[in-house]
Structures are given as C-alpha cells and as structure tokens.
Scaffold this active site. Structure first.
Site, PDB file in Angstrom:
ATOM      1  N   TYR A  87       0.839  -1.208   0.000  1.00  0.00           N
ATOM      2  CA  TYR A  87       0.000   0.000   0.000  1.00  0.00           C
ATOM      3  C   TYR A  87       0.869   1.251   0.000  1.00  0.00           C
ATOM      4  O   TYR A  87       0.734   2.124  -0.859  1.00  0.00           O
ATOM      5  CB  TYR A  87      -0.905  -0.045   1.226  1.00  0.00           C
ATOM      6  N   THR A 117      -9.732   8.858   7.754  1.00  0.00           N
ATOM      7  CA  THR A 117     -11.075   9.426   7.616  1.00  0.00           C
ATOM      8  C   THR A 117     -12.099   8.354   7.987  1.00  0.00           C
ATOM      9  O   THR A 117     -11.885   7.168   7.723  1.00  0.00           O
ATOM     10  CB  THR A 117     -11.274   9.907   6.161  1.00  0.00           C
TER      11      THR A 117
HETATM   12  P1  NAD Z   1     -12.532   1.640   0.147  1.00  0.00           P
HETATM   13  O1  NAD Z   1     -11.822   0.354   0.199  1.00  0.00           O
HETATM   14  O2  NAD Z   1     -13.861   1.757   0.793  1.00  0.00           O
HETATM   15  O3  NAD Z   1     -12.681   2.136  -1.355  1.00  0.00           O
HETATM   16  C1  NAD Z   1     -11.807   1.787  -2.378  1.00  0.00           C
HETATM   17  C2  NAD Z   1     -12.640   1.421  -3.604  1.00  0.00           C
HETATM   18  O4  NAD Z   1     -11.761   1.081  -4.689  1.00  0.00           O
HETATM   19  C3  NAD Z   1     -13.517   0.188  -3.356  1.00  0.00           C
HETATM   20  O5  NAD Z   1     -14.827   0.449  -3.774  1.00  0.00           O
HETATM   21  C4  NAD Z   1     -12.858  -0.901  -4.196  1.00  0.00           C
HETATM   22  O6  NAD Z   1     -13.750  -1.889  -4.620  1.00  0.00           O
HETATM   23  C5  NAD Z   1     -12.261  -0.080  -5.321  1.00  0.00           C
HETATM   24  N1  NAD Z   1     -11.156  -0.755  -6.001  1.00  0.00           N
HETATM   25  C6  NAD Z   1     -10.096  -1.394  -5.427  1.00  0.00           C
HETATM   26  N2  NAD Z   1      -9.289  -1.889  -6.379  1.00  0.00           N
HETATM   27  C7  NAD Z   1      -9.837  -1.530  -7.576  1.00  0.00           C
HETATM   28  C8  NAD Z   1      -9.474  -1.764  -8.921  1.00  0.00           C
HETATM   29  N3  NAD Z   1      -8.363  -2.445  -9.243  1.00  0.00           N
HETATM   30  N4  NAD Z   1     -10.274  -1.283  -9.909  1.00  0.00           N
HETATM   31  C9  NAD Z   1     -11.405  -0.601  -9.605  1.00  0.00           C
HETATM   32  N5  NAD Z   1     -11.800  -0.351  -8.331  1.00  0.00           N
HETATM   33  C10 NAD Z   1     -11.029  -0.818  -7.341  1.00  0.00           C
HETATM   34  O7  NAD Z   1     -11.529   2.735   0.757  1.00  0.00           O
HETATM   35  P2  NAD Z   1     -11.754   4.284   1.033  1.00  0.00           P
HETATM   36  O8  NAD Z   1     -11.534   4.519   2.456  1.00  0.00           O
HETATM   37  O9  NAD Z   1     -12.993   4.761   0.400  1.00  0.00           O
HETATM   38  O10 NAD Z   1     -10.495   4.890   0.272  1.00  0.00           O
HETATM   39  C11 NAD Z   1     -10.607   5.488  -1.012  1.00  0.00           C
HETATM   40  C12 NAD Z   1      -9.260   6.026  -1.442  1.00  0.00           C
HETATM   41  O11 NAD Z   1      -8.809   7.018  -0.519  1.00  0.00           O
HETATM   42  C13 NAD Z   1      -8.169   4.971  -1.534  1.00  0.00           C
HETATM   43  O12 NAD Z   1      -7.368   5.228  -2.657  1.00  0.00           O
HETATM   44  C14 NAD Z   1      -7.368   5.179  -0.270  1.00  0.00           C
HETATM   45  O13 NAD Z   1      -6.031   4.817  -0.430  1.00  0.00           O
HETATM   46  C15 NAD Z   1      -7.520   6.682  -0.037  1.00  0.00           C
HETATM   47  N6  NAD Z   1      -7.373   6.998   1.375  1.00  0.00           N
HETATM   48  C16 NAD Z   1      -8.373   6.712   2.263  1.00  0.00           C
HETATM   49  C17 NAD Z   1      -8.187   6.996   3.613  1.00  0.00           C
HETATM   50  C18 NAD Z   1      -9.259   6.727   4.645  1.00  0.00           C
HETATM   51  O14 NAD Z   1      -8.999   6.928   5.827  1.00  0.00           O
HETATM   52  N7  NAD Z   1     -10.452   6.338   4.294  1.00  0.00           N
HETATM   53  C19 NAD Z   1      -6.980   7.562   4.050  1.00  0.00           C
HETATM   54  C20 NAD Z   1      -5.988   7.791   3.114  1.00  0.00           C
HETATM   55  C21 NAD Z   1      -6.196   7.534   1.781  1.00  0.00           C
END
Ligand code: NAD
Ligand code: UDP
Length: 316
Positions: A144, A174
């Site tokens: 990651y 978040t």
């Molecule tokens: P999440 O896992 O709920 O959402 C990620 C989405 O991406 C999912 O719907 C998943 O099915 C989709 N996905 C994964 N691999 C894929 C692929 N190869 N092709 C198409 N879709 C794919 O996570 P989240 O918390 O909503 O995070 C969203 C983004 O924000 C991510 O990139 C994550 O790294 C970033 N982020 C989130 C947080 C947090 O605290 N929530 C913090 C830092 C960064």
C-alpha cells in the site's frame, strides 16, 4: 455539464464523493470492481439520470470521455489491502498509469487520493508535506505505502513530462457512515465491538495516535482542491489535526455505544505507525479549508449509521 470520473466510487469515500458531485450538478461516472466497495453504497444514486456505474478494474485501460478524474480506486484498510498485496500494488501503480493516460488523452484534470501512509512511521511530527517519510519497502504494509508513493511519482512525472494539471491529496485517517462493519479499520471495529458488547481489540499498548477526519469535511476538501488553480498540484495534506490515542478512542466509543466491557490488548501489527497528525496549514492557507466536525460529533453520527438497519449485526 462537467463529466466527472470517480474510480473506486463504490467505496466508502468514493460513494460520498459521487453524491457530493451530483449535488453540485456534475455528471458522474463511477468505476469500481467491488474489491472492497459495495453496491449498497451507491444503490441510492442509481436512479439519478446523471449517475452512471461501470464495473471495471483500473489495472486495465479505460476508454471514456470525461473532464475531470478523481482516482480513488484502491483498498484502504490494512485487512483489505493485505488480502492480495500484489493486486494492491498493481491497482496503485497500473491504475495510476491508466488513469493518467486517460487524463492525457481527454485533457482532463486528475486528482490522486494519496495517503498519510506515504510518511510511514514518521520521525517528524506533525507531518508537513515537505517530509519525505520513513517507510519500510518490504513489510506487510509496503504494498500500500510504496504503491501509493510510486503513484505520486507517476503523477509528478506526467506533469513534468506532459505539463498535465494534476492534484495529489494526502488523505489522513477518515471515518464516517458507510464504512464496512468488517472493514478492519479501528473506528468501525470499535463501534461494531461496542454495539455487540464485545471487548474492543486494542493493538499494542493503545498509546499510538491517529488524527481522525469526518468524511463530509474530507470530501469538501477534495472538491475544493480539485477546483483550485492548476498550479496548485500539492502534495496537500487533508485531515484533522486533532490527535487521539487508541486508548482514548476506545473510551469515547465505549461511552457512545454504552459498552461496559473492558478492552483487550493484542499484538501490534508490523510497522504500525506510532503517531500521525497532519500539518494542514497549506490546505487552510490556499483553499480556506478546515475540518469542522469534532471527533465526538462525527463518532455520534457514525455510531448512528451502524445502529440504523442493524448494520452492526451483519458480518458481511
Ligand atoms: P474503500 O476500500 O472503501 O474504497 C476503495 C474502492 O476502490 C472500493 O470500492 C474498491 O472496490 C475499489 N477498487 C479497489 N481496487 C480496484 C481496482 N483495481 N479497480 C477498480 N476499483 C477498485 O476505501 P476508502 O476509504 O474509500 O479509500 C478510497 C481512497 O482514498 C483509496 O485510494 C485510499 O487509499 C484513499 N485513502 C483513504 C483513507 C481513509 O482513511 N479512508 C486515508 C488515506 C487515503
Ligand atoms: N487498531 C486497534 N484495534 C483495531 C484496529 C486497529 O488498536 O481493532 C489500531 C491500529 O493498530 C492502528 C490504529 O488503530 O494503530 C489505526 O488503525 P487503522 O487500521 O484504522 O488505520 P491505519 O493504521 O492505517 O492508520
């Protein structure tokens, strides 16, 4: 009407972002392969004529016509991103290449959902954007962390090489409604455990800290960043500079869920960062953005979501 692509749009953050963009009058194309996202997250949007869903894996090229791209596709919780670590790196790196290629062809503005994880276990506190990080390249979190770091490199190389309008947002922890009950992240774990009357599973001594941002605030920040002038590329920290130890978090959630069961202490996972707190002076100064929701208020709303429809009873 602006046509906006949201990759990972059926995930936790993506589904809130799609709804916020629709509310602003955009046409939204949501792309997701449901690796960690869920249909339930977007089912309420499917009847909106300005919303379209496409099942697609971003490690493969995508041919669509859009004006803006938010690249969120990537599992974000350690349990999910460690399930298939090779796919996690592929999603970050090949996903970034494919989405940058799409942005180049369509001359779209593109925003990358990067992460505070690129700072690793930080030796500088709070973390400013100029800090290069302290990341293990071969550990269980590396798929990651390093995947996201490489994606940042690609974004800045596409800008240097092709002059593209890019935005790199470094998102800190978040939380909020629509986190999965089996997501494995600390807030969803503690809420589900609290509502079930089970002990909260603290990892390590519980003294490690995180700074938690409520989802609505984060989405506002992402959109404000996308709408900022093209020379504002970031990287830009987005998060709440209110630091909380996991012990304190467990107490707060015990109170909100009415749980009287004492937490258990479990081994700390490998490379678990000891502390994390964003320096958000850049976001505040340049975007006028600052998170408004207190941890107490955000947790109350999130507990409300898990109680509603008995979400906490489903193991998924
Ligand atoms: P999440 O896992 O709920 O959402 C990620 C989405 O991406 C999912 O719907 C998943 O099915 C989709 N996905 C994964 N691999 C894929 C692929 N190869 N092709 C198409 N879709 C794919 O996570 P989240 O918390 O909503 O995070 C969203 C983004 O924000 C991510 O990139 C994550 O790294 C970033 N982020 C989130 C947080 C947090 O605290 N929530 C913090 C830092 C960064
Ligand atoms: N954590 C915990 N109990 C849990 C889940 C997580 O004590 O049931 C700890 C974890 O070790 C980390 C912090 O909570 O120190 C935040 O974990 P999360 O997975 O939510 O986010 P990240 O570590 O990716 O910031």
């Amino acid at each position: 009407m602006k046509r906006v692509l949201v990759t990972g749009g059926a995930g936790f953050l993506g589904s809130h972002l799609c709804a916020a963009l629709l509310a602003r009058g955009c046409d939204v194309l949501c792309v997701d392969n449901f690796f960690s996202g869920r249909r339930e997250n977007i089912v309420h949007l499917l009847e909106n004529p300005h919303f379209e869903f496409m099942r697609h894996d971003v490690t493969f090229p995508l041919y669509v016509e859009v004006d803006e791209i938010y690249n969120l596709a990537c599992p974000a919780s350690p349990i999910y991103y460690q399930k298939d670590p090779v796919q996690t790196t592929k999603t970050s790196v090949m996903g970034a290449i494919n989405m940058l290629g799409l942005a180049k062809r369509t001359k779209s503005k593109i925003l990358q959902a990067s992460t505070s994880e690129i700072y690793g276990d930080p030796t500088c506190h709070p973390q400013e954007e100029s800090y290069w990080g302290n990341v293990n390249p071969i550990g269980s979190r590396s798929c990651y962390d390093e995947g996201k770091r490489c994606a940042e490199t690609l974004f800045f190389d596409y800008r240097r090489q092709h002059g593209m309008p890019i935005k790199v947002a470094r998102i800190f922890n978040t939380y909020g409604p629509r986190m999965r009950p089996d997501d494995g992240r600390v807030i969803s774990n503690f809420i589900v455990q609290g509502l079930r009357g089970k002990p909260m599973t603290l990892y390590g001594d519980g003294k490690q800290t995180r700074s938690f941002c409520y989802v609505d605030d984060l989405i506002e920040g992402l959109i404000a960043f996308m709408e900022s002038p093209d020379d504002m590329t970031g990287p830009l920290n987005l998060g709440t500079p209110e630091e909380c130890s996991m012990n304190d978090l467990a107490r707060k959630i015990m109170h909100l869920t009415g749980s009287a069961t004492e937490p258990t202490y479990n081994p700390l996972p490998q490379d678990d960062p000891h502390q994390r707190k964003p320096d958000i002076r850049k976001a505040t100064g340049n975007l006028g953005w600052t998170p408004k929701t207190s941890l107490e208020e955000g947790l109350k709303r999130t507990v409300g979501f898990f109680q509603q429809d008995n979400v906490w009873k489903t193991s998924v």
